[in-house]
Scaffold this motif. Structure first.
Motif, PDB file in Angstrom:
ATOM      1  N   MET A   1      77.390   2.647  50.900  1.00 20.09           N
ATOM      2  CA  MET A   1      77.902   3.711  51.732  1.00 20.09           C
ATOM      3  C   MET A   1      78.331   4.878  50.857  1.00 20.09           C
ATOM      4  O   MET A   1      78.865   4.675  49.784  1.00 20.09           O
ATOM      5  CB  MET A   1      79.115   3.228  52.508  1.00 20.09           C
ATOM      6  CG  MET A   1      78.825   2.213  53.534  1.00 20.09           C
ATOM      7  SD  MET A   1      80.371   1.895  54.447  1.00 20.09           S
ATOM      8  CE  MET A   1      79.664   1.197  55.867  1.00 20.09           C
ATOM      9  N   LEU A   2      78.157   6.076  51.338  1.00 21.06           N
ATOM     10  CA  LEU A   2      78.548   7.269  50.606  1.00 21.06           C
ATOM     11  C   LEU A   2      79.595   8.019  51.391  1.00 21.06           C
ATOM     12  O   LEU A   2      79.555   8.082  52.608  1.00 21.06           O
ATOM     13  CB  LEU A   2      77.349   8.193  50.401  1.00 21.06           C
ATOM     14  CG  LEU A   2      76.161   7.607  49.657  1.00 21.06           C
ATOM     15  CD1 LEU A   2      75.065   8.649  49.578  1.00 21.06           C
ATOM     16  CD2 LEU A   2      76.564   7.153  48.291  1.00 21.06           C
ATOM     17  N   TRP A   3      80.531   8.577  50.660  1.00 22.83           N
ATOM     18  CA  TRP A   3      81.539   9.437  51.277  1.00 22.83           C
ATOM     19  C   TRP A   3      81.691  10.669  50.411  1.00 22.83           C
ATOM     20  O   TRP A   3      81.651  10.587  49.196  1.00 22.83           O
ATOM     21  CB  TRP A   3      82.902   8.753  51.340  1.00 22.83           C
ATOM     22  CG  TRP A   3      82.959   7.617  52.275  1.00 22.83           C
ATOM     23  CD1 TRP A   3      83.013   7.668  53.634  1.00 22.83           C
ATOM     24  CD2 TRP A   3      82.988   6.240  51.952  1.00 22.83           C
ATOM     25  NE1 TRP A   3      83.086   6.422  54.166  1.00 22.83           N
ATOM     26  CE2 TRP A   3      83.070   5.522  53.147  1.00 22.83           C
ATOM     27  CE3 TRP A   3      82.957   5.527  50.752  1.00 22.83           C
ATOM     28  CZ2 TRP A   3      83.118   4.154  53.189  1.00 22.83           C
ATOM     29  CZ3 TRP A   3      83.001   4.165  50.803  1.00 22.83           C
ATOM     30  CH2 TRP A   3      83.079   3.493  52.015  1.00 22.83           C
ATOM     31  N   GLU A  29      80.888  12.799  45.187  1.00 23.67           N
ATOM     32  CA  GLU A  29      80.842  11.731  46.173  1.00 23.67           C
ATOM     33  C   GLU A  29      81.653  10.529  45.711  1.00 23.67           C
ATOM     34  O   GLU A  29      81.939  10.368  44.526  1.00 23.67           O
ATOM     35  CB  GLU A  29      79.400  11.271  46.443  1.00 23.67           C
ATOM     36  CG  GLU A  29      78.770  10.536  45.283  1.00 23.67           C
ATOM     37  CD  GLU A  29      77.370  10.013  45.587  1.00 23.67           C
ATOM     38  OE1 GLU A  29      76.974   9.974  46.769  1.00 23.67           O
ATOM     39  OE2 GLU A  29      76.679   9.643  44.629  1.00 23.67           O
ATOM     40  N   TYR A  30      82.004   9.714  46.677  1.00 23.54           N
ATOM     41  CA  TYR A  30      82.505   8.371  46.435  1.00 23.54           C
ATOM     42  C   TYR A  30      81.368   7.430  46.823  1.00 23.54           C
ATOM     43  O   TYR A  30      80.659   7.684  47.798  1.00 23.54           O
ATOM     44  CB  TYR A  30      83.714   8.048  47.317  1.00 23.54           C
ATOM     45  CG  TYR A  30      84.963   8.802  46.969  1.00 23.54           C
ATOM     46  CD1 TYR A  30      85.554   9.634  47.908  1.00 23.54           C
ATOM     47  CD2 TYR A  30      85.564   8.665  45.732  1.00 23.54           C
ATOM     48  CE1 TYR A  30      86.718  10.315  47.616  1.00 23.54           C
ATOM     49  CE2 TYR A  30      86.723   9.349  45.433  1.00 23.54           C
ATOM     50  CZ  TYR A  30      87.300  10.181  46.365  1.00 23.54           C
ATOM     51  OH  TYR A  30      88.447  10.856  46.062  1.00 23.54           O
ATOM     52  N   ARG A  31      81.231   6.337  46.071  1.00 25.58           N
ATOM     53  CA  ARG A  31      80.223   5.316  46.390  1.00 25.58           C
ATOM     54  C   ARG A  31      80.916   3.966  46.467  1.00 25.58           C
ATOM     55  O   ARG A  31      81.523   3.523  45.494  1.00 25.58           O
ATOM     56  CB  ARG A  31      79.130   5.266  45.328  1.00 25.58           C
ATOM     57  CG  ARG A  31      78.270   6.524  45.300  1.00 25.58           C
ATOM     58  CD  ARG A  31      77.158   6.412  44.289  1.00 25.58           C
ATOM     59  NE  ARG A  31      76.208   5.385  44.646  1.00 25.58           N
ATOM     60  CZ  ARG A  31      75.118   5.563  45.382  1.00 25.58           C
ATOM     61  NH1 ARG A  31      74.846   6.757  45.862  1.00 25.58           N
ATOM     62  NH2 ARG A  31      74.302   4.569  45.648  1.00 25.58           N
ATOM     63  N   ASP A  32      80.772   3.322  47.608  1.00 25.87           N
ATOM     64  CA  ASP A  32      81.344   2.000  47.810  1.00 25.87           C
ATOM     65  C   ASP A  32      80.295   0.961  47.440  1.00 25.87           C
ATOM     66  O   ASP A  32      79.308   0.781  48.148  1.00 25.87           O
ATOM     67  CB  ASP A  32      81.760   1.845  49.274  1.00 25.87           C
ATOM     68  CG  ASP A  32      82.241   0.446  49.601  1.00 25.87           C
ATOM     69  OD1 ASP A  32      82.482   0.192  50.788  1.00 25.87           O
ATOM     70  OD2 ASP A  32      82.369  -0.407  48.706  1.00 25.87           O
ATOM     71  N   GLU A  33      80.513   0.306  46.319  1.00 20.94           N
ATOM     72  CA  GLU A  33      79.642  -0.779  45.878  1.00 20.94           C
ATOM     73  C   GLU A  33      80.470  -2.057  45.762  1.00 20.94           C
ATOM     74  O   GLU A  33      80.244  -2.885  44.897  1.00 20.94           O
ATOM     75  CB  GLU A  33      78.984  -0.420  44.555  1.00 20.94           C
ATOM     76  CG  GLU A  33      78.095   0.801  44.659  1.00 20.94           C
ATOM     77  CD  GLU A  33      77.527   1.260  43.332  1.00 20.94           C
ATOM     78  OE1 GLU A  33      77.604   0.507  42.336  1.00 20.94           O
ATOM     79  OE2 GLU A  33      76.986   2.373  43.288  1.00 20.94           O
ATOM     80  N   ARG A  42      82.859   3.860  42.955  1.00 18.33           N
ATOM     81  CA  ARG A  42      82.500   4.979  42.073  1.00 18.33           C
ATOM     82  C   ARG A  42      83.056   6.288  42.620  1.00 18.33           C
ATOM     83  O   ARG A  42      82.988   6.536  43.824  1.00 18.33           O
ATOM     84  CB  ARG A  42      80.986   5.115  41.945  1.00 18.33           C
ATOM     85  CG  ARG A  42      80.329   3.939  41.280  1.00 18.33           C
ATOM     86  CD  ARG A  42      78.821   4.154  41.144  1.00 18.33           C
ATOM     87  NE  ARG A  42      78.177   2.961  40.681  1.00 18.33           N
ATOM     88  CZ  ARG A  42      78.015   2.646  39.408  1.00 18.33           C
ATOM     89  NH1 ARG A  42      78.435   3.469  38.475  1.00 18.33           N
ATOM     90  NH2 ARG A  42      77.416   1.515  39.066  1.00 18.33           N
ATOM     91  N   ARG A  44      82.360  10.222  41.711  1.00 14.24           N
ATOM     92  CA  ARG A  44      81.481  11.103  40.949  1.00 14.24           C
ATOM     93  C   ARG A  44      81.966  12.535  41.109  1.00 14.24           C
ATOM     94  O   ARG A  44      82.174  13.010  42.221  1.00 14.24           O
ATOM     95  CB  ARG A  44      80.044  10.949  41.435  1.00 14.24           C
ATOM     96  CG  ARG A  44      79.553   9.507  41.293  1.00 14.24           C
ATOM     97  CD  ARG A  44      78.124   9.329  41.767  1.00 14.24           C
ATOM     98  NE  ARG A  44      77.240  10.107  40.904  1.00 14.24           N
ATOM     99  CZ  ARG A  44      76.238  10.867  41.358  1.00 14.24           C
ATOM    100  NH1 ARG A  44      76.003  10.958  42.652  1.00 14.24           N
ATOM    101  NH2 ARG A  44      75.485  11.539  40.518  1.00 14.24           N
ATOM    102  N   GLU A  96      71.601  13.568  41.905  1.00 19.37           N
ATOM    103  CA  GLU A  96      71.446  12.411  42.762  1.00 19.37           C
ATOM    104  C   GLU A  96      71.813  11.177  41.940  1.00 19.37           C
ATOM    105  O   GLU A  96      71.514  11.096  40.738  1.00 19.37           O
ATOM    106  CB  GLU A  96      69.997  12.330  43.241  1.00 19.37           C
ATOM    107  CG  GLU A  96      69.766  11.315  44.320  1.00 19.37           C
ATOM    108  CD  GLU A  96      68.363  11.424  44.893  1.00 19.37           C
ATOM    109  OE1 GLU A  96      67.775  10.359  45.120  1.00 19.37           O
ATOM    110  OE2 GLU A  96      67.885  12.555  45.104  1.00 19.37           O
ATOM    111  N   PHE A  97      72.464  10.212  42.564  1.00 20.99           N
ATOM    112  CA  PHE A  97      72.904   9.012  41.863  1.00 20.99           C
ATOM    113  C   PHE A  97      71.728   8.328  41.163  1.00 20.99           C
ATOM    114  O   PHE A  97      70.664   8.170  41.734  1.00 20.99           O
ATOM    115  CB  PHE A  97      73.574   8.033  42.828  1.00 20.99           C
ATOM    116  CG  PHE A  97      74.089   6.803  42.152  1.00 20.99           C
ATOM    117  CD1 PHE A  97      75.219   6.861  41.355  1.00 20.99           C
ATOM    118  CD2 PHE A  97      73.429   5.601  42.282  1.00 20.99           C
ATOM    119  CE1 PHE A  97      75.700   5.738  40.719  1.00 20.99           C
ATOM    120  CE2 PHE A  97      73.897   4.465  41.653  1.00 20.99           C
ATOM    121  CZ  PHE A  97      75.030   4.538  40.865  1.00 20.99           C
TER     122      PHE A  97
END
Length: 123
Positions: A1-3, A29-33, A42, A44, A96-97
């Motif tokens: 998911m990206l926020w 962005e925030y990345r939920d892993e 994450r 970024r 881009e990630f």
């Protein structure tokens, strides 16, 4: 998911943050892993002057630690996610990630989360 939303750290723009070095830092962005085996959250960020700032790596690392403790960790707690570590990444341009871009300065640091504290790990 990206926020890409966040709690404000800079009063006028909730996606911009103040860091000890004074650099301009914006959330990309925030990345939920957290559902992966490493349980990573994450954060970024884009720092347009990152290439020049890299001449003083001590300041860059202090900024990254600040972003972990004052931005990413509170956001992680607000979301109630079960992360075991936070990865802070800085780049001089939005990417881009997972993109490799030799012409773009990029730095990454990993922090374990223990007792609501960011603890730097060798990455």
């Amino acid at each position: 998911m990206l926020w890409a939303n966040s709690l404000p750290a800079a009063a006028s723009d909730p996606s911009r943050f103040e860091v000890p070095s004074g650099l301009q830092v914006s959330l990309q962005e925030y990345r939920d892993e957290t559902e992966t085996p490493l349980a990573i959250f994450r954060a970024r960020f884009v720092v347009p002057d990152l290439e020049q700032a890299s001449e003083d790596m001590e300041s860059v690392f202090a900024d990254m630690e600040h972003l972990c403790a004052e931005v990413a960790l509170p956001e992680l707690e607000r979301r109630g996610l079960p992360a075991q570590r936070i990865v802070i990444s800085l780049s001089s341009k939005p990417l881009e990630f997972g993109t490799i871009a030799p012409d773009v300065a990029q730095f990454f640091e990993s922090y374990a989360i223990e007792d609501a504290i960011c603890i730097w790990e060798l990455f």
